[in-house]
Design an enzyme around this catalytic site. Structure first.
Site, PDB file in Angstrom:
ATOM      1  N   GLY A  29      11.824 -10.398  -5.429  1.00 38.67           N
ATOM      2  CA  GLY A  29      10.692 -11.074  -4.801  1.00 38.67           C
ATOM      3  C   GLY A  29      10.734 -12.562  -5.082  1.00 38.67           C
ATOM      4  O   GLY A  29      11.561 -13.035  -5.880  1.00 38.67           O
ATOM      5  N   SER A  30       9.843 -13.305  -4.438  1.00 39.37           N
ATOM      6  CA  SER A  30       9.935 -14.770  -4.495  1.00 39.37           C
ATOM      7  C   SER A  30       9.685 -15.334  -5.896  1.00 39.37           C
ATOM      8  O   SER A  30      10.345 -16.296  -6.309  1.00 39.37           O
ATOM      9  CB  SER A  30       8.969 -15.391  -3.488  1.00 39.37           C
ATOM     10  OG  SER A  30       7.645 -15.001  -3.770  1.00 39.37           O
ATOM     11  N   ASP A  83       9.578  -9.715 -13.963  1.00 40.03           N
ATOM     12  CA  ASP A  83       9.416  -9.291 -12.565  1.00 40.03           C
ATOM     13  C   ASP A  83       8.018  -9.669 -12.063  1.00 40.03           C
ATOM     14  O   ASP A  83       7.080  -9.811 -12.853  1.00 40.03           O
ATOM     15  CB  ASP A  83       9.627  -7.773 -12.472  1.00 40.03           C
ATOM     16  CG  ASP A  83       9.983  -7.313 -11.064  1.00 40.03           C
ATOM     17  OD1 ASP A  83       9.918  -8.123 -10.125  1.00 40.03           O
ATOM     18  OD2 ASP A  83      10.315  -6.126 -10.901  1.00 40.03           O
ATOM     19  N   GLY A  84       7.894  -9.788 -10.767  1.00 36.63           N
ATOM     20  CA  GLY A  84       6.614 -10.127 -10.139  1.00 36.63           C
ATOM     21  C   GLY A  84       5.780  -8.896  -9.856  1.00 36.63           C
ATOM     22  O   GLY A  84       6.119  -7.777 -10.251  1.00 36.63           O
ATOM     23  N   ASP A  86       2.489  -7.412  -6.829  1.00 39.28           N
ATOM     24  CA  ASP A  86       1.646  -7.690  -5.659  1.00 39.28           C
ATOM     25  C   ASP A  86       0.167  -7.677  -6.023  1.00 39.28           C
ATOM     26  O   ASP A  86      -0.625  -8.399  -5.420  1.00 39.28           O
ATOM     27  CB  ASP A  86       1.940  -6.660  -4.556  1.00 39.28           C
ATOM     28  CG  ASP A  86       3.391  -6.731  -4.134  1.00 39.28           C
ATOM     29  OD1 ASP A  86       3.787  -7.786  -3.622  1.00 39.28           O
ATOM     30  OD2 ASP A  86       4.138  -5.772  -4.368  1.00 39.28           O
ATOM     31  N   LYS A  96       3.496  -2.817  -7.076  1.00 37.60           N
ATOM     32  CA  LYS A  96       4.727  -3.549  -6.799  1.00 37.60           C
ATOM     33  C   LYS A  96       5.387  -2.940  -5.569  1.00 37.60           C
ATOM     34  O   LYS A  96       4.975  -1.899  -5.089  1.00 37.60           O
ATOM     35  CB  LYS A  96       5.690  -3.462  -8.001  1.00 37.60           C
ATOM     36  CG  LYS A  96       5.207  -4.312  -9.165  1.00 37.60           C
ATOM     37  CD  LYS A  96       6.195  -4.372 -10.321  1.00 37.60           C
ATOM     38  CE  LYS A  96       7.616  -4.660  -9.975  1.00 37.60           C
ATOM     39  NZ  LYS A  96       7.806  -5.883  -9.153  1.00 37.60           N
ATOM     40  N   GLY A  97       6.424  -3.618  -5.078  1.00 38.03           N
ATOM     41  CA  GLY A  97       7.178  -3.059  -3.963  1.00 38.03           C
ATOM     42  C   GLY A  97       6.957  -3.761  -2.638  1.00 38.03           C
ATOM     43  O   GLY A  97       7.456  -3.309  -1.611  1.00 38.03           O
ATOM     44  N   GLY A  99       8.388  -6.227  -1.774  1.00 38.29           N
ATOM     45  CA  GLY A  99       9.745  -6.555  -1.326  1.00 38.29           C
ATOM     46  C   GLY A  99      10.624  -5.322  -1.162  1.00 38.29           C
ATOM     47  O   GLY A  99      11.818  -5.433  -0.868  1.00 38.29           O
ATOM     48  N   GLU A 105      13.132  -1.535  -9.592  1.00 34.55           N
ATOM     49  CA  GLU A 105      12.311  -2.331 -10.518  1.00 34.55           C
ATOM     50  C   GLU A 105      11.679  -1.441 -11.586  1.00 34.55           C
ATOM     51  O   GLU A 105      11.573  -1.821 -12.752  1.00 34.55           O
ATOM     52  CB  GLU A 105      11.217  -3.062  -9.744  1.00 34.55           C
ATOM     53  CG  GLU A 105      11.760  -4.160  -8.851  1.00 34.55           C
ATOM     54  CD  GLU A 105      10.721  -4.757  -7.921  1.00 34.55           C
ATOM     55  OE1 GLU A 105      10.902  -5.907  -7.504  1.00 34.55           O
ATOM     56  OE2 GLU A 105       9.724  -4.078  -7.605  1.00 34.55           O
TER      57      GLU A 105
HETATM   58  C1  5RP Z   1       9.372  -6.518  -4.870  1.00 32.58           C
HETATM   59  C2  5RP Z   1       8.196  -6.717  -5.752  1.00 32.58           C
HETATM   60  C3  5RP Z   1       7.750  -8.111  -5.988  1.00 32.58           C
HETATM   61  O1  5RP Z   1       7.768  -8.362  -7.343  1.00 32.58           O
HETATM   62  C4  5RP Z   1       6.363  -8.269  -5.442  1.00 32.58           C
HETATM   63  O2  5RP Z   1       6.373  -7.906  -4.074  1.00 32.58           O
HETATM   64  C5  5RP Z   1       5.851  -9.701  -5.591  1.00 32.58           C
HETATM   65  O3  5RP Z   1       6.582 -10.524  -4.758  1.00 32.58           O
HETATM   66  P1  5RP Z   1       6.398 -12.098  -4.729  1.00 32.58           P
HETATM   67  O4  5RP Z   1       6.835 -12.606  -6.054  1.00 32.58           O
HETATM   68  O5  5RP Z   1       7.286 -12.533  -3.596  1.00 32.58           O
HETATM   69  O6  5RP Z   1       4.945 -12.392  -4.457  1.00 32.58           O
HETATM   70  O7  5RP Z   1       7.606  -5.795  -6.262  1.00 32.58           O
HETATM   71  O8  5RP Z   1       9.629  -5.167  -4.653  1.00 32.58           O
END
Ligand code: 5RP
Length: 228
Positions: A29-30, A83-84, A86, A96-97, A99, A105
């Site tokens: 993710g970003s 890790d990020g 949502d 999460k997820g 992305g 993850e």
């Molecule tokens: C990807 C994820 C990301 O960590 C989540 O979607 C957050 O994304 P971002 O940092 O782009 O806001 O779980 O599967």
């Protein structure tokens, strides 16, 4: 703009916790990509680490930046996984997820000594569920799996990638489950896992050890969920 400042601030602070000799887990993710770039900068400055990645995209970015990637056969446990997310609720359960990488993850998070979550402050919520819950499912008999998901009180939507169904790194599909509110994430996780065809959910209940929240003015708040 302020969101990207917030993400950058959270990512950079988390990366400061990496020390020589660590095996580091790379999220997707970003926000995670900003962390990977920050780690790559530190590696170029001499930081000695090895890493594993939670998606093909993150692995490619890491390799491009010169971060040494090792196979999972060489990993006993991950020292620090960054890790990020949502959504992060008041009890630090996560969705999460967004992305589509939550299966890998979750494997990394489960096998980490410290799971550090990096988010901008827009991700903080009282209760999970406004963000549709990503559930990875096998394509086989998906109509039945989707029907069973709907039976748990959500509106499942198969994720699209242009005209095709979105394909995960594992060759599966994602059902984005619109619940609106998830009152009991742990109970929901158990119910979802009992549906044949469900591979993994984006609910990460009681998994986060440490959360770094970034704000639009570049400041961060650090939340110790579980002491070391
Ligand atoms: C990807 C994820 C990301 O960590 C989540 O979607 C957050 O994304 P971002 O940092 O782009 O806001 O779980 O599967």
């Amino acid at each position: 703009m302020t969101v990207s400042v917030a993400k950058q601030a959270a990512a950079e602070r988390a990366v400061e916790y990496i020390t020589d000799g660590m095996i580091v887990g790379l999220g997707s993710g970003s926000t995670s990509e900003l962390a990977i770039e920050a780690i790559a900068r530190r590696v170029r400055e001499g930081l000695q680490i090895k890493a594993v990645a939670s998606s093909k995209k993150s692995e490619a970015l890491a390799r491009e930046g010169g971060i040494p990637i090792i196979p999972f056969s060489q990993v006993e446990s991950i020292d620090l996984n960054i890790d990020g997310a949502d959504e992060v609720d008041a009890f630090f359960h996560l969705i999460k997820g967004g992305g589509g990488a939550h299966l890998r993850e979750k494997v990394l998070a489960y096998n980490s000594r410290r799971f550090v979550v990096i988010v901008d402050d827009s991700k903080l919520v009282d209760q999970l569920g406004k963000f549709p819950l990503p559930v990875e499912i096998v394509p086989f008999a998906y109509e039945l799996t989707v029907k069973n998901l709907a039976g748990l009180g959500c509106r499942p939507v198969i994720r699209k990638d242009k005209d095709d169904n979105y394909l995960t790194d594992n060759g599966n599909w994602i059902a984005d489950c619109h619940f609106s509110v998830i009152a009991n994430p742990e109970k929901l996780e158990q119910s979802l896992k009992q549906i044949p065809g469900v591979v993994e959910t984006g609910l990460f209940s009681a998994m986060a050890d440490f959360i770094v929240v970034g704000y639009g003015d570049g400041t961060v708040k650090e939340i110790v969920v579980k002491p070391e």
